[in-house]
Motif scaffolding. Structure first.
Motif, mmCIF file in Angstrom:
data_model
loop_
_atom_site.group_PDB
_atom_site.id
_atom_site.type_symbol
_atom_site.label_atom_id
_atom_site.label_comp_id
_atom_site.label_asym_id
_atom_site.label_seq_id
_atom_site.Cartn_x
_atom_site.Cartn_y
_atom_site.Cartn_z
ATOM 1 N N SER A 1 0.813 -1.220 0.000
ATOM 2 C CA SER A 1 0.000 0.000 0.000
ATOM 3 C C SER A 1 0.845 1.267 0.000
ATOM 4 O O SER A 1 0.485 2.267 -0.632
ATOM 5 C CB SER A 1 -0.948 0.016 1.201
ATOM 6 N N GLN A 2 1.990 1.240 0.703
ATOM 7 C CA GLN A 2 2.801 2.446 0.840
ATOM 8 C C GLN A 2 4.048 2.456 -0.029
ATOM 9 O O GLN A 2 4.759 3.455 -0.091
ATOM 10 C CB GLN A 2 3.194 2.628 2.309
ATOM 11 N N GLY A 3 4.310 1.349 -0.690
ATOM 12 C CA GLY A 3 5.528 1.258 -1.482
ATOM 13 C C GLY A 3 6.683 0.767 -0.625
ATOM 14 O O GLY A 3 6.581 0.706 0.604
ATOM 15 N N SER A 4 7.760 0.419 -1.288
ATOM 16 C CA SER A 4 8.904 -0.152 -0.574
ATOM 17 C C SER A 4 10.181 0.190 -1.316
ATOM 18 O O SER A 4 10.202 0.260 -2.541
ATOM 19 C CB SER A 4 8.739 -1.672 -0.479
ATOM 20 N N SER A 5 11.256 0.418 -0.552
ATOM 21 C CA SER A 5 12.532 0.762 -1.179
ATOM 22 C C SER A 5 13.681 0.182 -0.364
ATOM 23 O O SER A 5 13.684 0.275 0.862
ATOM 24 C CB SER A 5 12.675 2.282 -1.277
ATOM 25 N N GLY A 6 14.641 -0.432 -1.046
ATOM 26 C CA GLY A 6 15.857 -0.899 -0.410
ATOM 27 C C GLY A 6 15.799 -2.282 0.195
ATOM 28 O O GLY A 6 16.822 -2.791 0.652
ATOM 29 N N ARG A 7 14.637 -2.921 0.212
ATOM 30 C CA ARG A 7 14.551 -4.253 0.818
ATOM 31 C C ARG A 7 15.016 -5.349 -0.130
ATOM 32 O O ARG A 7 15.462 -6.399 0.299
ATOM 33 C CB ARG A 7 13.113 -4.533 1.265
ATOM 34 N N MET A 30 9.574 -0.105 -5.128
ATOM 35 C CA MET A 30 8.238 -0.558 -5.502
ATOM 36 C C MET A 30 7.282 0.604 -5.303
ATOM 37 O O MET A 30 7.266 1.226 -4.235
ATOM 38 C CB MET A 30 7.814 -1.732 -4.628
ATOM 39 N N PRO A 31 6.463 0.944 -6.304
ATOM 40 C CA PRO A 31 5.532 2.053 -6.134
ATOM 41 C C PRO A 31 4.418 1.707 -5.154
ATOM 42 O O PRO A 31 4.123 0.539 -4.907
ATOM 43 C CB PRO A 31 4.963 2.253 -7.554
ATOM 44 N N ALA A 32 3.817 2.741 -4.598
ATOM 45 C CA ALA A 32 2.707 2.542 -3.651
ATOM 46 C C ALA A 32 1.420 2.210 -4.398
ATOM 47 O O ALA A 32 1.168 2.732 -5.478
ATOM 48 C CB ALA A 32 2.516 3.804 -2.825
ATOM 49 N N PHE A 33 0.612 1.348 -3.812
ATOM 50 C CA PHE A 33 -0.705 1.003 -4.350
ATOM 51 C C PHE A 33 -1.757 1.418 -3.324
ATOM 52 O O PHE A 33 -2.514 0.602 -2.801
ATOM 53 C CB PHE A 33 -0.781 -0.490 -4.672
#
Length: 202
Positions: free
Chosen positions: A169-175, A181-184
């Motif tokens: 839902s909020q997106g993700s970065s660096g994992r 990953m863009p937010a949905f």
């Protein structure tokens, strides 16, 4: 002969040189916030294929017609996962946020799955409607990690569903690497839970 010898030595040196690596900076540019309904839709859809820099580079004199035509090109020429209605709504947002055009009363009728039992229970429809499989696959890395690798990482985590819901839902970065990953944010809580549980079952 001497020149030919020098060229051969230079080529040999290049062949034995260490490979050149280029490290790109982390994504920092974000879409301009707006009350226009296309803002959350653009966050979901546009970031799948390119960064917000691409939008900032467009001519400042673009009006709504130009922005909408640009989004339609992404759909028709490059297969962007947007509907015809999405094209209009995102075009309006871009015109309002980047060219100062006044928003109209256009209401989004997006391709994001509505919160009904029929669509929420159909995981394949959710995957298709939100272009999940453009970046992920079940058993191998595409742009993002394989769903099986995600499931493996969170196998013994009691908060796995909640964490995946947040990341979707909020997106993700660096994992999982450099590509964020863009937010949905437009997905319902039911749809988010359904997708998270599907990933963790792989």
């Amino acid at each position: 002969m001497h020149c030919q010898h020098c060229c051969l030595l230079a080529c040999a040196a290049q062949a034995n040189a260490a490979p050149l690596t280029i490290e790109l900076p982390a994504e920092s540019v974000k879409l301009r916030p707006s009350q226009a309904p296309g803002y959350s839709l653009a966050q979901q859809k546009c970031g799948i294929c390119h960064s917000a820099d691409y939008i900032e580079y467009q001519p400042p004199g673009f009006d709504r017609t130009h922005w909408t035509a640009l989004v339609r090109k992404m759909k028709d020429s490059y297969g962007a996962p947007v509907s015809d209605t999405d094209v209009e709504v995102i075009g309006e947002y871009l015109a309002a946020a980047y060219s100062g055009a006044p928003a109209t009363a256009t209401q989004p009728q997006t391709s994001v799955a509505p919160a009904t039992n029929k669509t929420v229970n159909d995981v394949q429809a959710l995957l298709d409607q939100n272009a999940c499989l453009a970046c992920h696959a079940i058993d191998h890395k595409v742009v993002g990690p394989a769903y099986r690798d995600v499931a493996k990482r969170y196998k013994n985590d009691g908060q796995a569903v909640a964490k995946l819901i947040e990341h979707i839902s909020q997106g993700s970065s660096g994992r999982w690497g450099e590509v964020p990953m863009p937010a949905f944010a437009g997905l319902s809580s039911q749809a988010l839970e359904q997708l998270a549980e599907f990933v963790l079952r792989q």
